[in-house]
Design a protein around this motif. Structure first.
Motif, PDB file in Angstrom:
ATOM      1  N   ALA A  15     -13.060   8.593  -3.509  1.00  0.00           N
ATOM      2  CA  ALA A  15     -13.632   9.891  -3.491  1.00  0.00           C
ATOM      3  C   ALA A  15     -14.364  10.472  -2.319  1.00  0.00           C
ATOM      4  CB  ALA A  15     -14.302  10.040  -4.999  1.00  0.00           C
ATOM      5  N   ASP A  16     -15.319   9.230  -1.768  1.00  0.00           N
ATOM      6  CA  ASP A  16     -16.071   9.604  -0.762  1.00  0.00           C
ATOM      7  C   ASP A  16     -15.736   9.077   0.266  1.00  0.00           C
ATOM      8  OD1 ASP A  16     -17.942  10.708  -2.980  1.00  0.00           O
ATOM      9  OD2 ASP A  16     -18.602   8.572  -3.269  1.00  0.00           O
ATOM     10  N   ALA A  17     -14.893   8.149   0.582  1.00  0.00           N
ATOM     11  CA  ALA A  17     -14.699   7.492   1.823  1.00  0.00           C
ATOM     12  C   ALA A  17     -12.945   7.302   1.928  1.00  0.00           C
ATOM     13  CB  ALA A  17     -15.190   6.553   2.297  1.00  0.00           C
ATOM     14  N   GLN A  18     -12.570   7.220   2.821  1.00  0.00           N
ATOM     15  CA  GLN A  18     -11.086   6.698   2.905  1.00  0.00           C
ATOM     16  C   GLN A  18     -10.719   5.247   2.790  1.00  0.00           C
ATOM     17  OE1 GLN A  18      -8.322   8.892   3.481  1.00  0.00           O
ATOM     18  NE2 GLN A  18      -9.910  10.323   2.880  1.00  0.00           N
ATOM     19  N   VAL A  19     -11.634   4.185   3.261  1.00  0.00           N
ATOM     20  CA  VAL A  19     -11.515   2.914   3.344  1.00  0.00           C
ATOM     21  C   VAL A  19     -12.416   2.150   2.560  1.00  0.00           C
ATOM     22  CG1 VAL A  19     -11.118   0.928   4.832  1.00  0.00           C
ATOM     23  CG2 VAL A  19     -10.313   3.101   5.550  1.00  0.00           C
ATOM     24  N   ASN A  20     -12.032   1.170   1.408  1.00  0.00           N
ATOM     25  CA  ASN A  20     -12.668   0.426   0.999  1.00  0.00           C
ATOM     26  C   ASN A  20     -12.384  -1.063   1.753  1.00  0.00           C
ATOM     27  OD1 ASN A  20     -13.908   1.383  -1.807  1.00  0.00           O
ATOM     28  ND2 ASN A  20     -11.791   2.282  -1.224  1.00  0.00           N
ATOM     29  N   ARG A  21     -13.663  -1.707   2.286  1.00  0.00           N
ATOM     30  CA  ARG A  21     -13.694  -2.872   2.913  1.00  0.00           C
ATOM     31  C   ARG A  21     -14.405  -4.015   2.196  1.00  0.00           C
ATOM     32  NH1 ARG A  21     -15.325  -3.103   9.261  1.00  0.00           N
ATOM     33  NH2 ARG A  21     -13.197  -2.422   9.151  1.00  0.00           N
ATOM     34  N   PHE A  22     -13.509  -5.133   1.837  1.00  0.00           N
ATOM     35  CA  PHE A  22     -13.995  -6.020   1.210  1.00  0.00           C
ATOM     36  C   PHE A  22     -13.951  -7.380   2.222  1.00  0.00           C
ATOM     37  CE2 PHE A  22     -11.819  -3.473  -1.687  1.00  0.00           C
ATOM     38  CZ  PHE A  22     -12.753  -3.486  -2.814  1.00  0.00           C
ATOM     39  N   TYR A  23     -15.079  -8.163   2.045  1.00  0.00           N
ATOM     40  CA  TYR A  23     -15.350  -9.175   2.865  1.00  0.00           C
ATOM     41  C   TYR A  23     -15.052 -10.460   2.149  1.00  0.00           C
ATOM     42  CZ  TYR A  23     -18.102  -5.850   5.576  1.00  0.00           C
ATOM     43  OH  TYR A  23     -18.601  -4.519   5.987  1.00  0.00           O
ATOM     44  N   TYR A  44     -11.736  -9.605   6.848  1.00  0.00           N
ATOM     45  CA  TYR A  44     -11.568  -8.211   6.136  1.00  0.00           C
ATOM     46  C   TYR A  44     -10.548  -8.011   5.542  1.00  0.00           C
ATOM     47  CZ  TYR A  44     -15.319  -6.916   9.512  1.00  0.00           C
ATOM     48  OH  TYR A  44     -16.721  -6.939  10.085  1.00  0.00           O
ATOM     49  N   LEU A  45     -10.520  -7.307   4.428  1.00  0.00           N
ATOM     50  CA  LEU A  45      -9.467  -6.829   3.721  1.00  0.00           C
ATOM     51  C   LEU A  45      -9.790  -5.051   3.555  1.00  0.00           C
ATOM     52  CD1 LEU A  45      -6.978  -6.944   2.192  1.00  0.00           C
ATOM     53  CD2 LEU A  45      -8.279  -7.448   0.119  1.00  0.00           C
ATOM     54  N   ASP A  46      -9.098  -4.277   4.295  1.00  0.00           N
ATOM     55  CA  ASP A  46      -9.478  -3.039   4.371  1.00  0.00           C
ATOM     56  C   ASP A  46      -8.498  -2.198   3.412  1.00  0.00           C
ATOM     57  OD1 ASP A  46     -11.709  -3.299   5.905  1.00  0.00           O
ATOM     58  OD2 ASP A  46     -10.459  -2.482   7.768  1.00  0.00           O
ATOM     59  N   ILE A  47      -8.710  -1.433   2.627  1.00  0.00           N
ATOM     60  CA  ILE A  47      -7.968  -0.899   1.712  1.00  0.00           C
ATOM     61  C   ILE A  47      -8.143   0.721   1.350  1.00  0.00           C
ATOM     62  CG2 ILE A  47      -7.206  -0.743  -0.778  1.00  0.00           C
ATOM     63  CD1 ILE A  47      -8.015  -3.456  -1.390  1.00  0.00           C
ATOM     64  N   ASP A  48      -7.125   1.403   1.630  1.00  0.00           N
ATOM     65  CA  ASP A  48      -6.805   2.896   1.401  1.00  0.00           C
ATOM     66  C   ASP A  48      -5.570   3.168   0.675  1.00  0.00           C
ATOM     67  OD1 ASP A  48      -4.567   2.769   3.162  1.00  0.00           O
ATOM     68  OD2 ASP A  48      -5.664   3.792   4.923  1.00  0.00           O
ATOM     69  N   GLU A  49      -5.524   4.409   0.555  1.00  0.00           N
ATOM     70  CA  GLU A  49      -4.389   4.907  -0.249  1.00  0.00           C
ATOM     71  C   GLU A  49      -3.002   4.467   0.100  1.00  0.00           C
ATOM     72  OE1 GLU A  49      -4.764   8.310   2.463  1.00  0.00           O
ATOM     73  OE2 GLU A  49      -6.426   6.951   1.326  1.00  0.00           O
ATOM     74  N   LYS A  50      -2.974   4.325   1.252  1.00  0.00           N
ATOM     75  CA  LYS A  50      -1.616   4.072   1.682  1.00  0.00           C
ATOM     76  C   LYS A  50      -1.363   2.339   1.722  1.00  0.00           C
ATOM     77  CE  LYS A  50      -1.253   7.913   5.034  1.00  0.00           C
ATOM     78  NZ  LYS A  50      -1.199   8.158   6.517  1.00  0.00           N
ATOM     79  N   ILE A 196     -15.810   2.406   4.381  1.00  0.00           N
ATOM     80  CA  ILE A 196     -16.116   2.933   5.927  1.00  0.00           C
ATOM     81  C   ILE A 196     -15.274   4.289   5.674  1.00  0.00           C
ATOM     82  CG2 ILE A 196     -16.509   0.756   6.783  1.00  0.00           C
ATOM     83  CD1 ILE A 196     -13.593   0.753   7.440  1.00  0.00           C
ATOM     84  N   ASP A 197     -15.742   4.883   6.966  1.00  0.00           N
ATOM     85  CA  ASP A 197     -14.883   6.390   7.189  1.00  0.00           C
ATOM     86  C   ASP A 197     -13.279   6.368   7.446  1.00  0.00           C
ATOM     87  OD1 ASP A 197     -17.271   7.497   6.990  1.00  0.00           O
ATOM     88  OD2 ASP A 197     -18.099   7.630   8.990  1.00  0.00           O
ATOM     89  N   SER A 198     -13.044   5.179   8.303  1.00  0.00           N
ATOM     90  CA  SER A 198     -11.464   5.187   8.623  1.00  0.00           C
ATOM     91  C   SER A 198     -11.208   3.907   8.913  1.00  0.00           C
ATOM     92  CB  SER A 198     -11.179   6.216   9.643  1.00  0.00           C
ATOM     93  OG  SER A 198     -11.837   6.015  10.671  1.00  0.00           O
ATOM     94  N   PRO A 199     -10.223   3.544   8.923  1.00  0.00           N
ATOM     95  CA  PRO A 199      -9.677   2.031   9.359  1.00  0.00           C
ATOM     96  C   PRO A 199      -9.599   1.997  10.830  1.00  0.00           C
ATOM     97  CG  PRO A 199      -7.573   3.158   8.903  1.00  0.00           C
ATOM     98  CD  PRO A 199      -9.003   3.999   8.184  1.00  0.00           C
ATOM     99  N   VAL A 200     -10.132   0.792  11.478  1.00  0.00           N
ATOM    100  CA  VAL A 200     -10.383   0.773  12.752  1.00  0.00           C
ATOM    101  C   VAL A 200      -9.579  -0.315  13.423  1.00  0.00           C
ATOM    102  CG1 VAL A 200     -12.823   1.370  12.619  1.00  0.00           C
ATOM    103  CG2 VAL A 200     -12.361  -0.950  12.271  1.00  0.00           C
ATOM    104  N   VAL A 201      -8.646  -0.965  12.820  1.00  0.00           N
ATOM    105  CA  VAL A 201      -7.835  -2.246  13.409  1.00  0.00           C
ATOM    106  C   VAL A 201      -6.624  -1.518  13.621  1.00  0.00           C
ATOM    107  CG1 VAL A 201      -7.137  -2.895  10.964  1.00  0.00           C
ATOM    108  CG2 VAL A 201      -7.105  -4.500  13.005  1.00  0.00           C
ATOM    109  N   GLU A 202      -5.995  -1.652  14.846  1.00  0.00           N
ATOM    110  CA  GLU A 202      -4.529  -1.388  14.977  1.00  0.00           C
ATOM    111  C   GLU A 202      -3.590  -2.859  14.737  1.00  0.00           C
ATOM    112  OE1 GLU A 202      -4.331   0.096  18.891  1.00  0.00           O
ATOM    113  OE2 GLU A 202      -5.972   1.450  18.554  1.00  0.00           O
ATOM    114  N   THR A 203      -2.588  -2.376  14.037  1.00  0.00           N
ATOM    115  CA  THR A 203      -1.605  -3.379  13.833  1.00  0.00           C
ATOM    116  C   THR A 203      -0.756  -3.528  15.433  1.00  0.00           C
ATOM    117  OG1 THR A 203       0.064  -1.924  12.646  1.00  0.00           O
ATOM    118  CG2 THR A 203      -1.319  -3.167  11.334  1.00  0.00           C
TER     119      THR A 203
END
Length: 301
Positions: A15-23, A44-50, A196-203
């Protein structure tokens, strides 16, 4: 009613941000002959809706710095390129992505100078047990699986409504809070999280051409696990073959000249090709001997 509540909790996570980051605190033993030598890496485990991305914090910082420096040099148009690798580049070089809702899973890794996107063809099959345990602030439940050549124990929490976890693991009714193999060689423990606002890592790096020789740029080649095993065996049998072939092909045809040097264990720089290849083969064999306890043994057998 229970499924509706689970969905509402899941949606509220975005609801408040695009990405949930788990350490995750990752502890591992690279050399089975020296079990007292336990390495440590923050993952890092970055999770968003995709989907999600699992990767090393130190490796990401080092690669981002190197990439920015390379882009600056290319933009300057000097015609030469100086590539420097950070000595603190992290110990975990791979990334793992999962695409929702099918949980299509890929391992992004490198063999010698080539980058690969390895498609996973095995789904973790879990046995959920009645045993429960408090880990940090979370009430968790135990589950077990056989995966990648190891027996694994997971502790998951339904209080975190993501059916995901570190590395290639997923499919439990809540986030995996702790994961360990039965030998104690690989242990991943959740130690924190934030939005965090958006994912910052590129695959993928976005840089193509000769730069892939340094293992930073270039587009990953998508292959199967069986194809990857063949690539790995070829590399183990002849570690310098890839470098020899690429040095012959990359002679500065795009007006960017590249030079290579290898340092021996005593710090001496070698630029002579024949000596350099011998040193590379020596270092590779030493590295393989010291890293004989991988997280997924089936992938490199």
């Amino acid at each position: 009613m229970k499924n509706i509540l689970f969905l509402l909790i899941f949606l509220s996570m975005f609801a408040d941000a695009q990405v949930n980051r788990f350490y995750y605190d990752y502890r591992f033993i690279p050399d089975s002959n020296h079990k007292e030598d336990v390495k440590k890496e923050m993952m890092y485990l970055d999770i968003d809706e995709k989907g999600s991305i699992y990767y090393s914090r130190d490796r990401f910082i080092a690669d981002s710095t190197s990439m920015a420096d390379i882009r600056r040099q290319i933009k300057s148009g000097s015609g030469s390129l100086n590539v420097t690798r950070n000595e603190r580049a992290g110990q975990v070089s791979y990334k793992v992505t999962k695409e929702y809702p099918e949980f299509k899973t890929f391992l992004f890794t490198r063999v010698s100078m080539d980058l690969y996107k390895v498609k996973e063809d095995q789904k973790p099959e879990w046995k959920i047990l009645a045993e429960k345990q408090k880990i940090g602030e979370y009430d968790t439940q135990k589950a077990t699986t056989t995966y990648g050549g190891r027996e694994w124990i997971a502790w998951f929490s339904t209080a975190i409504p993501f059916q995901d976890g570190p590395y290639k693991f997923y499919g439990l009714p809540g986030l995996i809070v702790k994961l360990e193999d039965t030998t104690g060689s690989h242990i991943m423990t959740l130690v924190g999280n934030r939005k965090i606002d958006s994912p910052v890592v590129e695959t993928e790096s976005g840089i193509t051409g000769n730069l892939k020789i340094v293992g930073i740029g270039g587009k990953e080649l998508e292959i199967s696990k069986d194809q990857y095993r063949k690539v790995w065996k070829a590399y183990v049998n002849d570690p310098s073959k890839n470098m020899r072939e690429m040095m012959m092909r990359n002679s500065g045809g795009d007006n960017t000249k590249m030079s290579f040097k290898v340092k021996t264990s005593d710090g001496k720089e070698i630029s002579d090709p024949s000596q350099m290849f011998r040193e590379m083969e020596k270092k590779t064999k030493e590295s393989l001997a010291k890293n004989n306890n991988p997280i997924e043994p089936d992938l490199v057998k």
